[in-house]
Design a protein around this motif. Structure first.
Motif, short mmCIF file in Angstrom:
data_model
loop_
_atom_site.label_atom_id
_atom_site.label_comp_id
_atom_site.label_asym_id
_atom_site.label_seq_id
_atom_site.Cartn_x
_atom_site.Cartn_y
_atom_site.Cartn_z
N ASP A 81 13.58 15.91 -20.56
CA ASP A 81 14.15 14.60 -20.92
C ASP A 81 13.11 13.50 -20.81
OD1 ASP A 81 16.56 15.83 -21.41
OD2 ASP A 81 17.45 15.25 -19.49
N GLU A 82 12.27 13.58 -19.78
CA GLU A 82 11.21 12.59 -19.60
C GLU A 82 10.19 12.69 -20.73
OE1 GLU A 82 7.88 11.36 -16.29
OE2 GLU A 82 9.67 12.41 -15.64
N ALA A 86 9.22 9.84 -23.49
CA ALA A 86 7.83 9.44 -23.75
C ALA A 86 7.49 9.62 -25.22
CB ALA A 86 6.88 10.26 -22.88
N LYS A 87 8.00 10.69 -25.81
CA LYS A 87 7.74 10.94 -27.24
C LYS A 87 8.39 9.86 -28.10
CE LYS A 87 8.27 14.46 -30.82
NZ LYS A 87 8.76 15.82 -31.11
N LYS A 93 5.89 3.23 -31.52
CA LYS A 93 4.73 2.34 -31.60
C LYS A 93 3.77 2.69 -32.75
CE LYS A 93 5.84 0.38 -27.64
NZ LYS A 93 6.95 -0.49 -27.74
N GLN A 94 4.06 3.78 -33.46
CA GLN A 94 3.18 4.23 -34.53
C GLN A 94 3.31 3.34 -35.77
OE1 GLN A 94 0.92 6.84 -33.98
NE2 GLN A 94 1.74 6.34 -31.97
N ILE A 95 2.28 3.36 -36.59
CA ILE A 95 2.30 2.62 -37.85
C ILE A 95 3.27 3.30 -38.81
CG2 ILE A 95 0.92 1.98 -39.86
CD1 ILE A 95 -1.52 1.87 -37.96
N GLU A 132 15.08 24.14 -33.50
CA GLU A 132 14.09 23.49 -32.63
C GLU A 132 13.28 22.45 -33.41
OE1 GLU A 132 12.21 22.45 -29.24
OE2 GLU A 132 13.88 23.84 -29.42
N GLU A 133 12.88 22.77 -34.65
CA GLU A 133 12.13 21.81 -35.47
C GLU A 133 13.00 20.61 -35.81
OE1 GLU A 133 9.18 24.84 -37.91
OE2 GLU A 133 11.28 24.68 -38.49
N LEU A 134 14.27 20.85 -36.08
CA LEU A 134 15.21 19.75 -36.37
C LEU A 134 15.39 18.87 -35.14
CD1 LEU A 134 17.05 18.57 -38.52
CD2 LEU A 134 18.86 20.05 -37.69
N ARG A 135 15.50 19.48 -33.95
CA ARG A 135 15.63 18.72 -32.71
C ARG A 135 14.40 17.84 -32.49
NH1 ARG A 135 16.57 22.72 -28.90
NH2 ARG A 135 18.77 22.54 -29.31
N ASN A 136 13.20 18.38 -32.74
CA ASN A 136 11.98 17.59 -32.58
C ASN A 136 11.91 16.45 -33.58
OD1 ASN A 136 10.94 19.05 -30.43
ND2 ASN A 136 9.89 20.50 -31.75
N LEU A 137 12.40 16.68 -34.79
CA LEU A 137 12.36 15.65 -35.82
C LEU A 137 13.35 14.52 -35.53
CD1 LEU A 137 11.25 14.80 -38.61
CD2 LEU A 137 13.13 16.08 -39.62
N THR A 138 14.56 14.87 -35.10
CA THR A 138 15.61 13.87 -34.92
C THR A 138 15.65 13.30 -33.52
OG1 THR A 138 17.24 15.55 -34.33
CG2 THR A 138 17.10 14.92 -36.66
N LEU A 139 14.94 13.91 -32.59
CA LEU A 139 14.86 13.44 -31.21
C LEU A 139 16.20 13.43 -30.51
CD1 LEU A 139 12.37 10.50 -31.70
CD2 LEU A 139 11.86 12.75 -30.78
N GLY A 140 17.07 14.39 -30.82
CA GLY A 140 18.27 14.54 -30.01
C GLY A 140 19.57 14.40 -30.74
N THR A 141 20.54 13.76 -30.09
CA THR A 141 21.92 13.71 -30.54
C THR A 141 22.17 12.56 -31.51
OG1 THR A 141 22.58 14.58 -28.41
CG2 THR A 141 24.29 13.58 -29.72
#
Length: 155
Positions: A81-82, A86-87, A93-95, A132-141
């Motif tokens: 979760d931490e 952080a992600k 903050k990215q362009i 897992e790839e979808l979770r990384n892309l959407t950052l959760g719920t």
């Protein structure tokens, strides 16, 4: 606190949108817990002022019952979760390359040049994402307007 649109504004800036998403992600957890506490009818309403000294005790009792008899809200890994938090901060903050392309190519203007195309004009392969790839892309719920959860990641 999330940002609100001012008078005459139609859209948030990128920074405002990112900040609002981060606040919403955190508030979703808080509101889920509040919803569980409001499961108890007595705590679901405005309490009389003579009950104010006892509210803390009532909430403690309600939370004890929730902890004992309800499924836990947090079944995740605190370190994961931490890392997710952080992600999210890092990505916020990215362009915004898409925003830059829209502004540089004038795609935000109201005049468009339409041309007829068919499926043979493009050779696009859309990626197939596993969970897992979808979770990384959407950052959760995320939740739809009708209240259905698209992807559930309990926090």
């Amino acid at each position: 606190m999330p940002f609100f649109l001012g008078r005459g504004e139609k859209q948030h800036s990128v920074e405002e949108s990112n900040t609002t998403r981060l606040v919403t992600k955190l508030r979703w957890i808080v509101e889920s817990i509040n919803g569980r506490i409001k499961f108890f009818r007595y705590l679901d309403k405005v309490l009389p002022t003579n009950q104010v000294p006892h509210i803390r005790d009532y909430v403690h009792i309600a939370c004890s019952l929730i902890n004992r008899y309800f499924k836990p809200m947090n079944i995740g890994d605190p370190e994961a979760d931490e890392l997710l938090g952080a992600k999210m901060l890092f990505l916020s903050k990215q362009i915004n390359e898409l925003k830059n392309k829209v502004e540089n190519d004038g795609l935000d203007k109201r005049s468009y040049k339409w041309s007829k195309i068919d499926s043979t004009d493009f050779d696009i392969e859309f990626p197939r994402l596993n969970e897992e790839e979808l979770r990384n892309l959407t950052l959760g719920t995320y939740q739809t307007e009708d209240g259905k959860i698209i992807h559930r990641r309990t926090l």
